[in-house]
Design an enzyme around this catalytic site. Structure first.
Site, PDB file in Angstrom:
ATOM      1  N   SER A 113       0.850  -1.204   0.000  1.00  0.00           N
ATOM      2  CA  SER A 113       0.000   0.000   0.000  1.00  0.00           C
ATOM      3  C   SER A 113       0.881   1.248   0.000  1.00  0.00           C
ATOM      4  O   SER A 113       0.968   1.958   1.000  1.00  0.00           O
ATOM      5  CB  SER A 113      -0.911   0.021   1.232  1.00  0.00           C
ATOM      6  OG  SER A 113      -1.756  -1.096   1.242  1.00  0.00           O
ATOM      7  N   GLU A 140       1.333 -17.276  19.578  1.00  0.00           N
ATOM      8  CA  GLU A 140       0.283 -17.582  20.551  1.00  0.00           C
ATOM      9  C   GLU A 140      -1.056 -16.934  20.228  1.00  0.00           C
ATOM     10  O   GLU A 140      -2.103 -17.402  20.677  1.00  0.00           O
ATOM     11  CB  GLU A 140       0.717 -17.199  21.960  1.00  0.00           C
ATOM     12  CG  GLU A 140       0.946 -15.716  22.163  1.00  0.00           C
ATOM     13  CD  GLU A 140       1.414 -15.382  23.573  1.00  0.00           C
ATOM     14  OE1 GLU A 140       1.140 -14.261  24.013  1.00  0.00           O
ATOM     15  OE2 GLU A 140       2.025 -16.244  24.227  1.00  0.00           O
TER      16      GLU A 140
END
Length: 181
Positions: A113, A140
């Site tokens: 972008s 996690e």
């Protein structure tokens, strides 16, 4: 082209996070006027097209909070500080798919972008996958489901916008242009 260059006259840090930093730059435009640019700084990322022996692509299905929906994507991940893309891509391949490879082909890199961010993605391909007995765990806070799809199946998911991110659509187009079916 120097005549388009914007000269930064001041930078203000707005936010420093785990994945991105945000800053606002005051710039002097080529016409002599002043403006502001909001910029997202990102360390870069890698993505890989893992191709199985039966000519299917391994994808990961995961929830994307900014979009509030689940997408199907090629495996990818953020570069860690000081880590080369060649190392990152092997780590991400193992963490997200449970596979590794000793035949890694670099394809290209591209900005995601450029109007507001400096993120660059390094894209790789492999068709020589080896299952890892005890793969590195996912981060996690990362939850994925693996999918193996043909090019045709992936194209159908583009039509339904289940595959709806640029890196994955680029990867599918790349494979089609190479003649993969």
């Amino acid at each position: 082209m120097k005549h388009f260059e914007e000269k930064t006259t001041n930078t203000q840090s707005i936010f420093n996070g785990k994945v991105i930093d945000v800053q606002v730059d005051d710039v002097l435009l080529p016409n002599g006027k002043n403006s502001k640019r909001e910029i997202v700084k990102h360390p870069g990322a890698v993505a890989i097209i893992p191709i199985t022996q039966d000519n299917k692509i391994i994808f990961v299905k995961q929830y994307r909070k900014p979009l509030e929906k689940t997408l199907i994507e090629i495996p990818a991940g953020k570069l860690e500080e000081g880590e080369s893309p060649d190392i990152t891509v092997l780590r991400e391949l193992e963490e997200e798919t449970g596979y590794t490879t000793n035949q890694l082909q670099y394809i290209t890199s591209f900005y995601t972008s450029p109007g507001f961010a400096n993120e660059i993605i390094y894209l790789y391909e492999t068709n020589s996958l080896e299952k890892v007995l005890e793969p590195k765990p996912l981060d996690e806070d990362e939850f994925v489901e693996l999918m193996e799809l043909s090019i045709g199946e992936a194209e159908k998911l583009i039509a339904t916008q289940e595959i709806h991110d640029a890196k994955t659509m680029y990867a599918i187009l790349y494979l089609k242009n190479k003649g993969m079916r």
